[in-house]
Design an enzyme around this catalytic site. Structure first.
Site, PDB file in Angstrom:
ATOM      1  N   ASN A  80       1.250   4.947   1.827  1.00 27.31           N
ATOM      2  CA  ASN A  80       0.777   5.844   2.864  1.00 27.31           C
ATOM      3  C   ASN A  80       1.054   7.272   2.409  1.00 27.31           C
ATOM      4  O   ASN A  80       2.198   7.666   2.222  1.00 27.31           O
ATOM      5  CB  ASN A  80       1.469   5.542   4.194  1.00 27.31           C
ATOM      6  N   GLU A  96       0.860  -1.180   0.000  1.00 30.79           N
ATOM      7  CA  GLU A  96       0.000   0.000   0.000  1.00 30.79           C
ATOM      8  C   GLU A  96       0.895   1.227   0.000  1.00 30.79           C
ATOM      9  O   GLU A  96       2.091   1.140   0.244  1.00 30.79           O
ATOM     10  CB  GLU A  96      -0.905   0.032   1.240  1.00 30.79           C
TER      11      GLU A  96
HETATM   12  P1  ADP Z   1       3.159   3.856  10.208  1.00 30.19           P
HETATM   13  O1  ADP Z   1       3.258   2.944   9.017  1.00 30.19           O
HETATM   14  O2  ADP Z   1       3.691   5.223  10.034  1.00 30.19           O
HETATM   15  O3  ADP Z   1       3.554   3.198  11.465  1.00 30.19           O
HETATM   16  P2  ADP Z   1       0.542   3.307  11.015  1.00 30.19           P
HETATM   17  O4  ADP Z   1      -0.305   2.695   9.959  1.00 30.19           O
HETATM   18  O5  ADP Z   1       1.050   2.416  12.089  1.00 30.19           O
HETATM   19  O6  ADP Z   1       1.651   4.098  10.289  1.00 30.19           O
HETATM   20  O7  ADP Z   1      -0.277   4.494  11.671  1.00 30.19           O
HETATM   21  C1  ADP Z   1       0.191   5.821  11.795  1.00 30.19           C
HETATM   22  C2  ADP Z   1      -0.659   6.527  12.794  1.00 30.19           C
HETATM   23  O8  ADP Z   1      -1.996   6.456  12.421  1.00 30.19           O
HETATM   24  C3  ADP Z   1      -0.548   5.937  14.171  1.00 30.19           C
HETATM   25  O9  ADP Z   1      -0.612   6.981  15.104  1.00 30.19           O
HETATM   26  C4  ADP Z   1      -1.750   5.030  14.228  1.00 30.19           C
HETATM   27  O10 ADP Z   1      -2.186   4.855  15.548  1.00 30.19           O
HETATM   28  C5  ADP Z   1      -2.739   5.797  13.403  1.00 30.19           C
HETATM   29  N1  ADP Z   1      -3.653   4.918  12.702  1.00 30.19           N
HETATM   30  C6  ADP Z   1      -3.389   4.150  11.628  1.00 30.19           C
HETATM   31  N2  ADP Z   1      -4.466   3.491  11.214  1.00 30.19           N
HETATM   32  C7  ADP Z   1      -5.448   3.831  12.051  1.00 30.19           C
HETATM   33  C8  ADP Z   1      -6.829   3.489  12.155  1.00 30.19           C
HETATM   34  N3  ADP Z   1      -7.412   2.646  11.325  1.00 30.19           N
HETATM   35  N4  ADP Z   1      -7.554   4.037  13.141  1.00 30.19           N
HETATM   36  C9  ADP Z   1      -6.982   4.897  13.999  1.00 30.19           C
HETATM   37  N5  ADP Z   1      -5.688   5.269  13.946  1.00 30.19           N
HETATM   38  C10 ADP Z   1      -4.933   4.744  13.005  1.00 30.19           C
HETATM   39  P1  ADP Z   2      -2.293  -1.658   6.977  1.00 31.05           P
HETATM   40  O1  ADP Z   2      -3.047  -0.717   6.105  1.00 31.05           O
HETATM   41  O2  ADP Z   2      -3.121  -2.167   8.091  1.00 31.05           O
HETATM   42  O3  ADP Z   2      -0.961  -1.110   7.366  1.00 31.05           O
HETATM   43  P2  ADP Z   2      -0.845  -3.430   5.160  1.00 31.05           P
HETATM   44  O4  ADP Z   2      -1.390  -4.007   3.902  1.00 31.05           O
HETATM   45  O5  ADP Z   2       0.167  -2.345   5.026  1.00 31.05           O
HETATM   46  O6  ADP Z   2      -2.065  -2.954   6.048  1.00 31.05           O
HETATM   47  O7  ADP Z   2      -0.230  -4.624   6.003  1.00 31.05           O
HETATM   48  C1  ADP Z   2       0.209  -4.465   7.330  1.00 31.05           C
HETATM   49  C2  ADP Z   2       1.142  -5.611   7.710  1.00 31.05           C
HETATM   50  O8  ADP Z   2       0.510  -6.879   7.532  1.00 31.05           O
HETATM   51  C3  ADP Z   2       2.404  -5.715   6.881  1.00 31.05           C
HETATM   52  O9  ADP Z   2       3.429  -4.894   7.378  1.00 31.05           O
HETATM   53  C4  ADP Z   2       2.743  -7.187   7.014  1.00 31.05           C
HETATM   54  O10 ADP Z   2       3.375  -7.425   8.240  1.00 31.05           O
HETATM   55  C5  ADP Z   2       1.402  -7.861   7.031  1.00 31.05           C
HETATM   56  N1  ADP Z   2       0.952  -8.306   5.675  1.00 31.05           N
HETATM   57  C6  ADP Z   2       0.179  -7.611   4.848  1.00 31.05           C
HETATM   58  N2  ADP Z   2      -0.046  -8.300   3.697  1.00 31.05           N
HETATM   59  C7  ADP Z   2       0.616  -9.471   3.807  1.00 31.05           C
HETATM   60  C8  ADP Z   2       0.769 -10.625   2.954  1.00 31.05           C
HETATM   61  N3  ADP Z   2       0.199 -10.715   1.774  1.00 31.05           N
HETATM   62  N4  ADP Z   2       1.524 -11.642   3.402  1.00 31.05           N
HETATM   63  C9  ADP Z   2       2.097 -11.576   4.609  1.00 31.05           C
HETATM   64  N5  ADP Z   2       1.988 -10.539   5.461  1.00 31.05           N
HETATM   65  C10 ADP Z   2       1.249  -9.478   5.078  1.00 31.05           C
HETATM   66 MG    MG Z   3       0.655  -0.554   6.155  1.00 30.74          MG
END
Ligand code: ADP
Ligand code: ADP
Ligand code: MG
Length: 674
Positions: free
Chosen positions: A309, A307
């Site tokens: 960000n 994905e």
């Molecule tokens: P990073 O990849 O920078 O660690 P994260 O996906 O862990 O990003 O999230 C970044 C920030 O957004 C964090 O403070 C996390 O708690 C918040 N966050 C991410 N997804 C959600 C969500 N679905 N609901 C609420 N807070 C979220």
């Molecule tokens: P989010 O939006 O919640 O961050 P991601 O798609 O970025 O979702 O995935 C978050 C985490 O989940 C990744 O960092 C990885 O650890 C795990 N993950 C996601 N997709 C896969 C996959 N196809 N196979 C194995 N692990 C995965």
């Molecule tokens: Mg992610």
């Protein structure tokens, strides 16, 4: 020749830089609000804070030039209210808004509302945010842009039957994901038809609840995956570069815990290919500002797009430390229309940086969030490769309303070993009392041989700490360090009690760590002692005085820092991922102590206790009901997380003490077993 540091941060630095903004509003809170303000201040830009009722006394409010209240404590009634933030912009006259991360940072509607009001959004164009906001749509786009994606079926699944058909076609194991997902929510690994059917129902429900969108899709589950992401940076003139990678494979429940740059796993060719694909994708959606393209990498270094960000990432400091660039500064300049200050060929990474996220959570209670006041808070000294991004001070309150991250500790060194060592020292000296936190766990992760060898995967924590984390396991070095420290502490305390009167030239002590007994002898020696014991011996130098929270010493030639807290006659000591309670006695007292009966702790096993302060969301059982070990009993909500409490053993529910909707104190009895 100019260095990167100059190119990135200083070349066009500017007080009076008329192309930049005069006032920026930060639509966020906590450490990231403070971090963005730091850059504003350096650039001579005024910073405006907004705050909820819970944050009125926060560090971010204190550090801002101006601050405006935007509503009640729950984020939905403050930090997520677009209208309230627009109003604060109007009142303050801010020309631009930095959204930080979380909250509104990835909401295209927020960026558009600002634009409409004539305020600059310091981030990407709304169109790119929309394009990347949905996992199915963004993966389709990535495929069109020639970026490799995880094998799978990029369409919303209609029902459980087609879920099974698609899972079989892809081949188990597969991963079921919410298209609108984020923060690790709505994700399930499936290894069988039955598992897929069940996951289809539960992930769909979870996604509907969390994102108001139940669409789920299926992709291949990559075994032993590593999470490696590419930082991109683009300007509004069509130039896009990447700043190399960060590896974030150390995760707990899909949430990052440790992050580093570079990755110990990538070779030059893979790095170059991942960077090129990330730039390709950013260009395909007309991206500008800072963004992150996340990939999952398999054992053979095949990489697949996960994905994008469309915001600043929590772990951006590791990239800043190796490249010398300030990403927040770049975002501000780009939003103001500036061109990128460097080309791809100018990007050079120097050394190694590792970040650890200090969370208010209790590793001993299954990492449940911990809230309360920071009774004592001492940060290690920064500079010389150590950076701390925090949003708290002593006395700050960690509330149930927001993310439990307290601070980030980032260390930079010439290589991975040096960065790890610096980070471990910093964690030893990071003194936080009043709430529980994961500091010792972070140290234990960094000390783990597998981490040090760089054999990472997103399963690392689950595989290496299957039972959770206990801080009472001591290796020989840590045991020796804690035993010696305890003896010196007691001796210094005794010295003060003697009020200048000399002690004998030799003294014998017994250090008790739980049931372990260690005898040792201390001999005054220059500014410290010579220690002799069955654990070894040598000189100890320390200027520690009773009352100090940190015992800094040269212990047999090695510098160590031990955290100290006196509790009654005992010492609470922590160091290097271990925490122990020590009792130090003179030998006659130790002989008596051996005959003291051991007091049995009260039997609390008949109660289900609330592991944290929070809200009782639901109770799954009735009085008189039989339950099996592992069965759900109740759900407690705190810090935006729902925590399911399960039966530790088979039993019969006798009395319910609370009902849904009740506020719970820590250790409050929710129900009682017969
Ligand atoms: P990073 O990849 O920078 O660690 P994260 O996906 O862990 O990003 O999230 C970044 C920030 O957004 C964090 O403070 C996390 O708690 C918040 N966050 C991410 N997804 C959600 C969500 N679905 N609901 C609420 N807070 C979220
Ligand atoms: P989010 O939006 O919640 O961050 P991601 O798609 O970025 O979702 O995935 C978050 C985490 O989940 C990744 O960092 C990885 O650890 C795990 N993950 C996601 N997709 C896969 C996959 N196809 N196979 C194995 N692990 C995965
Ligand atoms: Mg992610």
């Amino acid at each position: 020749m100019r260095t990167l540091q100059e190119l990135g941060s200083n070349a066009c630095r500017g007080r009076g830089d008329s192309t930049l903004f005069e006032k920026i509003l930060i639509a966020n809170r906590g450490e990231i609000a403070c971090r963005i303000m730091r850059t504003c201040r350096r650039l001579g830009i005024k910073a405006v804070a907004v705050y909820s009722e819970a944050d009125a006394g926060s560090l971010a409010v204190e550090q801002a030039d101006e601050a405006y209240p935007i509503g009640k404590a729950p984020a939905s009634e403050s930090y997520l209210r677009i209208e309230a933030i627009l109003e604060a912009c109007r009142r303050s006259g801010a020309e631009a808004v930095h959204p930080g991360f979380g909250f509104l940072s990835e909401k295209a509607a927020f960026a558009e509302a600002l634009e409409k009001a004539g305020i600059v959004f310091i981030g990407p164009p709304p169109k790119a945010m929309r394009a990347m906001g949905d996992k199915i749509a963004s993966k389709l786009l990535a495929q069109q842009a020639g970026v490799s994606t995880v094998p799978g079926r990029l369409e919303a699944i209609a029902d459980a039957k087609s879920a099974v058909a698609i899972a079989r076609e892809i081949g188990y194991p597969v991963m079921l994901k919410a298209s609108a997902g984020g923060g690790g929510k709505g994700m399930r690994i499936c290894r069988s038809d039955a598992g897929t059917r069940e996951a289809f129902r539960s992930a769909g429900n979870e996604a509907k609840g969390a994102f108001g969108d139940a669409r789920v899709f299926i992709e291949k589950y990559i075994e032993e995956p590593r999470h490696i992401e590419i930082q991109v940076l683009g300007d509004q003139h069509g130039q896009v570069i990447h700043l190399g990678e960060r590896e974030c494979s150390i995760q707990r429940r899909h949430q990052k815990v440790l992050e580093e740059a570079p990755s110990p796993f990538l070779d030059a060719r893979t790095r170059q290919r991942m960077g090129a694909e990330a730039v390709q994708l950013a260009k395909a959606v007309g991206y500008y500002s800072a963004g992150t393209v996340e990939f999952i990498v398999d054992r053979e270094r095949n990489f697949y797009f996960l994905e994008m960000n469309t915001r600043l990432q929590v772990e951006h400091p590791v990239t800043e430390m190796v490249t010398g660039l300030d990403l927040v500064e770049q975002m501000i300049r780009i939003a103001a229309g500036a061109r990128l200050p460097l080309a791809q060929k100018d990007v050079k990474a120097k050394g190694w940086a590792i970040e650890a996220r200090l969370y208010a959570e209790d590793p001993a209670r299954g990492f449940l969030p911990s809230v309360g006041r920071l009774r004592r808070y001492l940060e290690p000294p920064v500079g010389q490769g150590l950076r701390i991004d925090a949003g708290v001070v002593e006395g700050s309150e960690i509330s149930v309303h927001y993310d439990p991250m307290i601070a980030k500790v980032i260390a930079h060194g010439p290589d991975r070993g040096a960065a790890t060592a610096k980070l471990r020292q910093a964690l030893d000296a990071y003194y936080v009392r009043g709430i529980n936190h994961n500091g010792a766990f972070l140290s234990a992760l960094l000390a783990h041989p597998r981490f040090q060898e760089g054999r990472l995967s997103t399963n690392f924590i689950a595989e290496e700490f299957p039972e959770g984390f206990k801080a009472d396991r001591l290796d020989a070095r840590t045991r020796r360090c804690l035993v010696f420290a305890a003896a010196v502490l007691q001796r210094r305390l005794a010295e003060r009690a003697l009020d200048g009167k000399a002690r004998p030239a030799l003294d014998d002590w017994v250090v008790l760590l739980g049931r372990e007994e260690h005898r040792l002898r201390l001999k005054p020696h220059s500014s410290g002692f010579l220690v002799e014991s069955e654990l070894g011996g040598g000189p100890i130098e320390s200027a520690w005085l009773p009352g100090e929270a940190l015992f800094c010493a040269q212990l047999v030639g090695e510098p160590v820092v031990v955290q100290v807290e006196r509790s009654g006659p005992r010492w609470q000591l922590s160091h290097g991922g271990a925490a122990v309670e020590a009792l130090v006695l003179e030998p006659p007292a130790a002989a008596l102590y051996r005959h003291m009966p051991v007091k049995a702790p009260p039997d609390l096993s008949r109660f289900l206790l609330s592991p944290m302060p929070g809200l009782l969301v639901s109770v799954a059982v009735k009085e008189g009901q039989e339950v099996k070990a592992g069965e759900e009993l109740a759900v407690v909500e705190a810090m935006k997380m729902e925590n399911v409490l399960r039966a530790a053993a088979d039993g019969l529910v006798k009395t319910l003490h609370c009902k849904p909707g009740d506020s719970l104190a820590v250790d409050q009895a929710i129900l009682e077993f017969a």
